[in-house]
Design a protein around this motif. Structure first.
Motif, PDB file in Angstrom:
ATOM      1  N   UNK A  55      85.101   4.569  -4.658  1.00 51.40           N
ATOM      2  CA  UNK A  55      83.814   4.171  -4.109  1.00 51.40           C
ATOM      3  C   UNK A  55      83.303   5.287  -3.216  1.00 51.40           C
ATOM      4  N   UNK A  56      82.041   5.659  -3.396  1.00 50.77           N
ATOM      5  CA  UNK A  56      81.401   6.681  -2.568  1.00 50.77           C
ATOM      6  C   UNK A  56      80.287   6.036  -1.752  1.00 50.77           C
ATOM      7  N   UNK A  57      80.207   6.390  -0.478  1.00 46.64           N
ATOM      8  CA  UNK A  57      79.096   5.945   0.360  1.00 46.64           C
ATOM      9  C   UNK A  57      77.915   6.874   0.090  1.00 46.64           C
ATOM     10  N   UNK A  58      76.756   6.307  -0.205  1.00 50.10           N
ATOM     11  CA  UNK A  58      75.532   7.075  -0.424  1.00 50.10           C
ATOM     12  C   UNK A  58      74.413   6.458   0.390  1.00 50.10           C
ATOM     13  N   UNK A  59      73.305   7.172   0.493  1.00 51.23           N
ATOM     14  CA  UNK A  59      72.118   6.645   1.174  1.00 51.23           C
ATOM     15  C   UNK A  59      70.879   7.109   0.421  1.00 51.23           C
ATOM     16  N   UNK A  60      69.910   6.232   0.330  1.00 50.52           N
ATOM     17  CA  UNK A  60      68.620   6.536  -0.293  1.00 50.52           C
ATOM     18  C   UNK A  60      67.523   6.165   0.686  1.00 50.52           C
ATOM     19  N   UNK A  61      66.384   6.843   0.549  1.00 50.99           N
ATOM     20  CA  UNK A  61      65.243   6.501   1.400  1.00 50.99           C
ATOM     21  C   UNK A  61      63.983   6.430   0.545  1.00 50.99           C
ATOM     22  N   UNK A  62      63.331   5.283   0.604  1.00 46.08           N
ATOM     23  CA  UNK A  62      62.033   5.120  -0.041  1.00 46.08           C
ATOM     24  C   UNK A  62      60.990   5.615   0.940  1.00 46.08           C
ATOM     25  N   UNK A  63      60.404   6.769   0.615  1.00 40.70           N
ATOM     26  CA  UNK A  63      59.415   7.411   1.477  1.00 40.70           C
ATOM     27  C   UNK A  63      58.010   6.988   1.080  1.00 40.70           C
ATOM     28  N   UNK A  64      57.201   6.688   2.077  1.00 36.86           N
ATOM     29  CA  UNK A  64      55.796   6.356   1.866  1.00 36.86           C
ATOM     30  C   UNK A  64      54.952   7.351   2.644  1.00 36.86           C
ATOM     31  N   UNK A  65      53.773   7.686   2.109  1.00 36.44           N
ATOM     32  CA  UNK A  65      52.844   8.590   2.786  1.00 36.44           C
ATOM     33  C   UNK A  65      51.425   8.163   2.440  1.00 36.44           C
ATOM     34  N   UNK A  66      50.519   8.476   3.344  1.00 36.16           N
ATOM     35  CA  UNK A  66      49.121   8.139   3.131  1.00 36.16           C
ATOM     36  C   UNK A  66      48.402   9.322   2.497  1.00 36.16           C
ATOM     37  N   UNK A  67      47.675   9.052   1.424  1.00 30.90           N
ATOM     38  CA  UNK A  67      46.820  10.035   0.756  1.00 30.90           C
ATOM     39  C   UNK A  67      45.406   9.484   0.854  1.00 30.90           C
ATOM     40  N   UNK A  68      44.617  10.026   1.777  1.00 32.38           N
ATOM     41  CA  UNK A  68      43.276   9.482   1.989  1.00 32.38           C
ATOM     42  C   UNK A  68      43.393   8.052   2.475  1.00 32.38           C
ATOM     43  N   UNK A  69      42.829   7.121   1.718  1.00 27.08           N
ATOM     44  CA  UNK A  69      42.877   5.712   2.119  1.00 27.08           C
ATOM     45  C   UNK A  69      43.962   4.924   1.388  1.00 27.08           C
ATOM     46  N   UNK A  70      44.737   5.576   0.534  1.00 29.87           N
ATOM     47  CA  UNK A  70      45.764   4.850  -0.216  1.00 29.87           C
ATOM     48  C   UNK A  70      47.167   5.298   0.181  1.00 29.87           C
ATOM     49  N   UNK A  71      48.118   4.415   0.007  1.00 30.58           N
ATOM     50  CA  UNK A  71      49.519   4.708   0.261  1.00 30.58           C
ATOM     51  C   UNK A  71      50.211   4.991  -1.055  1.00 30.58           C
TER      52      UNK A  71
END
Length: 139
Positions: free
Chosen positions: A5-21
Protein backbone atom coordinates in the motif's frame (compact mmCIF):
# COMPACT_ATOMS: atom_id res chain seq x y z
CA UNK A 1 -4.17 -7.48 -5.25
CA UNK A 2 -0.84 -7.02 -3.54
CA UNK A 3 -0.32 -6.35 0.16
CA UNK A 4 1.72 -3.28 -0.84
CA UNK A 5 0.00 0.00 0.00
CA UNK A 6 1.31 3.44 -0.95
CA UNK A 7 0.13 6.71 0.58
CA UNK A 8 -0.71 9.25 -2.15
CA UNK A 9 -2.40 12.64 -2.29
CA UNK A 10 -4.40 14.37 -5.01
CA UNK A 11 -5.71 17.91 -5.24
CA UNK A 12 -8.67 19.07 -7.27
CA UNK A 13 -7.65 22.59 -8.25
CA UNK A 14 -10.19 25.25 -9.18
CA UNK A 15 -9.48 28.65 -10.75
CA UNK A 16 -11.55 31.53 -12.01
CA UNK A 17 -11.43 32.39 -15.72
CA UNK A 18 -13.35 35.63 -16.17
CA UNK A 19 -16.77 34.93 -14.68
CA UNK A 20 -16.58 31.13 -14.82
CA UNK A 21 -14.85 28.55 -12.65
CA UNK A 22 -12.81 25.72 -14.15
CA UNK A 23 -10.92 22.80 -12.70
CA UNK A 24 -7.48 21.45 -13.53
CA UNK A 25 -6.76 18.06 -15.05
CA UNK A 26 -3.30 16.67 -15.81
CA UNK A 27 -2.78 14.35 -18.80
CA UNK A 28 -1.32 11.03 -17.68
CA UNK A 29 0.07 8.96 -20.55
CA UNK A 30 0.65 6.00 -18.22
CA UNK A 31 -3.08 5.72 -17.50
CA UNK A 32 -4.26 7.01 -20.88
CA UNK A 33 -6.36 9.85 -19.52
CA UNK A 34 -6.57 12.89 -17.30
CA UNK A 35 -6.49 13.03 -13.50
CA UNK A 36 -6.22 15.59 -10.75
CA UNK A 37 -2.71 16.70 -9.78
CA UNK A 38 -1.23 14.23 -7.33
CA UNK A 39 1.39 11.70 -6.44
CA UNK A 40 3.13 9.69 -3.74
CA UNK A 41 3.67 11.03 -0.23
CA UNK A 42 7.43 11.47 0.16
CA UNK A 43 9.42 10.62 3.29
CA UNK A 44 8.99 13.33 5.91
CA UNK A 45 5.86 14.97 4.49
CA UNK A 46 2.17 14.55 5.21
CA UNK A 47 -0.60 14.20 2.65
CA UNK A 48 -1.49 17.92 2.77
CA UNK A 49 2.12 18.90 1.99
CA UNK A 50 2.13 16.33 -0.82
CA UNK A 51 -1.03 17.85 -2.34
CA UNK A 52 0.51 21.35 -2.34
CA UNK A 53 3.86 20.05 -3.72
CA UNK A 54 2.13 18.14 -6.52
CA UNK A 55 0.04 21.20 -7.46
CA UNK A 56 3.28 23.18 -7.73
CA UNK A 57 5.13 20.47 -9.69
CA UNK A 58 2.39 19.36 -12.07
CA UNK A 59 0.30 22.49 -12.61
CA UNK A 60 3.02 25.02 -11.66
CA UNK A 61 0.52 26.79 -9.44
CA UNK A 62 0.23 27.58 -5.78
CA UNK A 63 -2.91 26.10 -4.30
CA UNK A 64 -3.69 27.32 -0.80
CA UNK A 65 -5.55 24.71 1.22
CA UNK A 66 -8.02 26.21 2.03
CA UNK A 67 -8.12 29.44 -0.01
CA UNK A 68 -7.09 32.67 1.71
CA UNK A 69 -9.98 34.24 3.60
CA UNK A 70 -11.85 30.96 4.14
CA UNK A 71 -14.18 31.85 7.05
CA UNK A 72 -14.45 28.47 8.83
CA UNK A 73 -12.09 26.47 11.05
CA UNK A 74 -10.05 23.93 9.10
CA UNK A 75 -9.04 20.47 10.24
CA UNK A 76 -5.70 19.33 8.72
CA UNK A 77 -7.32 16.37 7.01
CA UNK A 78 -8.22 15.36 3.49
CA UNK A 79 -11.68 15.93 2.05
CA UNK A 80 -11.87 12.22 1.25
CA UNK A 81 -9.60 9.15 1.34
CA UNK A 82 -10.00 6.50 -1.36
CA UNK A 83 -8.29 3.15 -1.80
CA UNK A 84 -7.47 2.83 -5.50
CA UNK A 85 -5.97 -0.23 -7.24
CA UNK A 86 -2.76 0.78 -9.03
CA UNK A 87 -0.81 -0.87 -11.83
CA UNK A 88 2.91 -1.58 -11.59
CA UNK A 89 4.95 1.63 -11.62
CA UNK A 90 8.45 2.90 -10.88
CA UNK A 91 7.92 2.34 -7.14
CA UNK A 92 6.39 -1.15 -7.25
CA UNK A 93 6.87 -3.84 -9.94
CA UNK A 94 3.37 -5.31 -9.54
CA UNK A 95 -0.24 -4.26 -8.92
CA UNK A 96 -0.71 -2.57 -5.56
CA UNK A 97 -2.99 -0.21 -3.66
CA UNK A 98 -2.87 3.59 -3.41
CA UNK A 99 -4.48 5.12 -0.34
CA UNK A 100 -5.23 8.51 -1.89
CA UNK A 101 -5.86 11.54 0.34
CA UNK A 102 -7.99 13.90 -1.77
CA UNK A 103 -7.87 17.67 -1.22
CA UNK A 104 -9.63 20.67 -2.77
CA UNK A 105 -7.64 23.82 -3.69
CA UNK A 106 -8.14 27.19 -5.32
CA UNK A 107 -5.32 28.14 -7.68
CA UNK A 108 -3.80 31.59 -7.39
CA UNK A 109 -4.09 32.92 -10.96
CA UNK A 110 -3.79 36.66 -10.41
CA UNK A 111 -1.45 37.28 -13.37
CA UNK A 112 -4.06 36.47 -16.03
CA UNK A 113 -7.48 36.44 -14.33
CA UNK A 114 -9.43 36.50 -17.61
CA UNK A 115 -7.19 34.27 -19.75
CA UNK A 116 -8.86 31.51 -21.70
CA UNK A 117 -8.00 27.94 -20.70
CA UNK A 118 -5.13 26.19 -22.48
CA UNK A 119 -3.61 29.33 -23.96
CA UNK A 120 0.07 30.28 -23.61
CA UNK A 121 -0.86 33.18 -21.32
CA UNK A 122 -2.00 30.82 -18.55
CA UNK A 123 1.61 29.86 -17.83
CA UNK A 124 0.65 26.19 -17.42
CA UNK A 125 2.58 23.27 -18.89
CA UNK A 126 1.09 21.62 -22.01
CA UNK A 127 -0.18 18.57 -20.11
CA UNK A 128 -2.39 20.82 -17.96
CA UNK A 129 -6.02 21.34 -18.95
CA UNK A 130 -8.42 23.79 -17.31
CA UNK A 131 -11.90 22.58 -18.11
CA UNK A 132 -15.50 23.18 -17.18
CA UNK A 133 -17.93 20.61 -15.88
CA UNK A 134 -19.74 20.52 -19.22
CA UNK A 135 -16.48 19.70 -21.09
CA UNK A 136 -15.25 17.04 -18.68
CA UNK A 137 -15.10 13.50 -20.00
CA UNK A 138 -16.94 11.06 -17.72
CA UNK A 139 -15.01 8.02 -16.53
Amino acid sequence: MSDVEHETASVFLFARFGTSWRFCLISRSRVGGQLAAGGHVEHGEGPQQTAVREAREEARLLAPLPPAGYPYPVAPTAWHVAEIPAAADSRCPHRHLHRDHIFIGVADRLLHPVAEPNTPSTGCPPQTCWTSRSRATPW
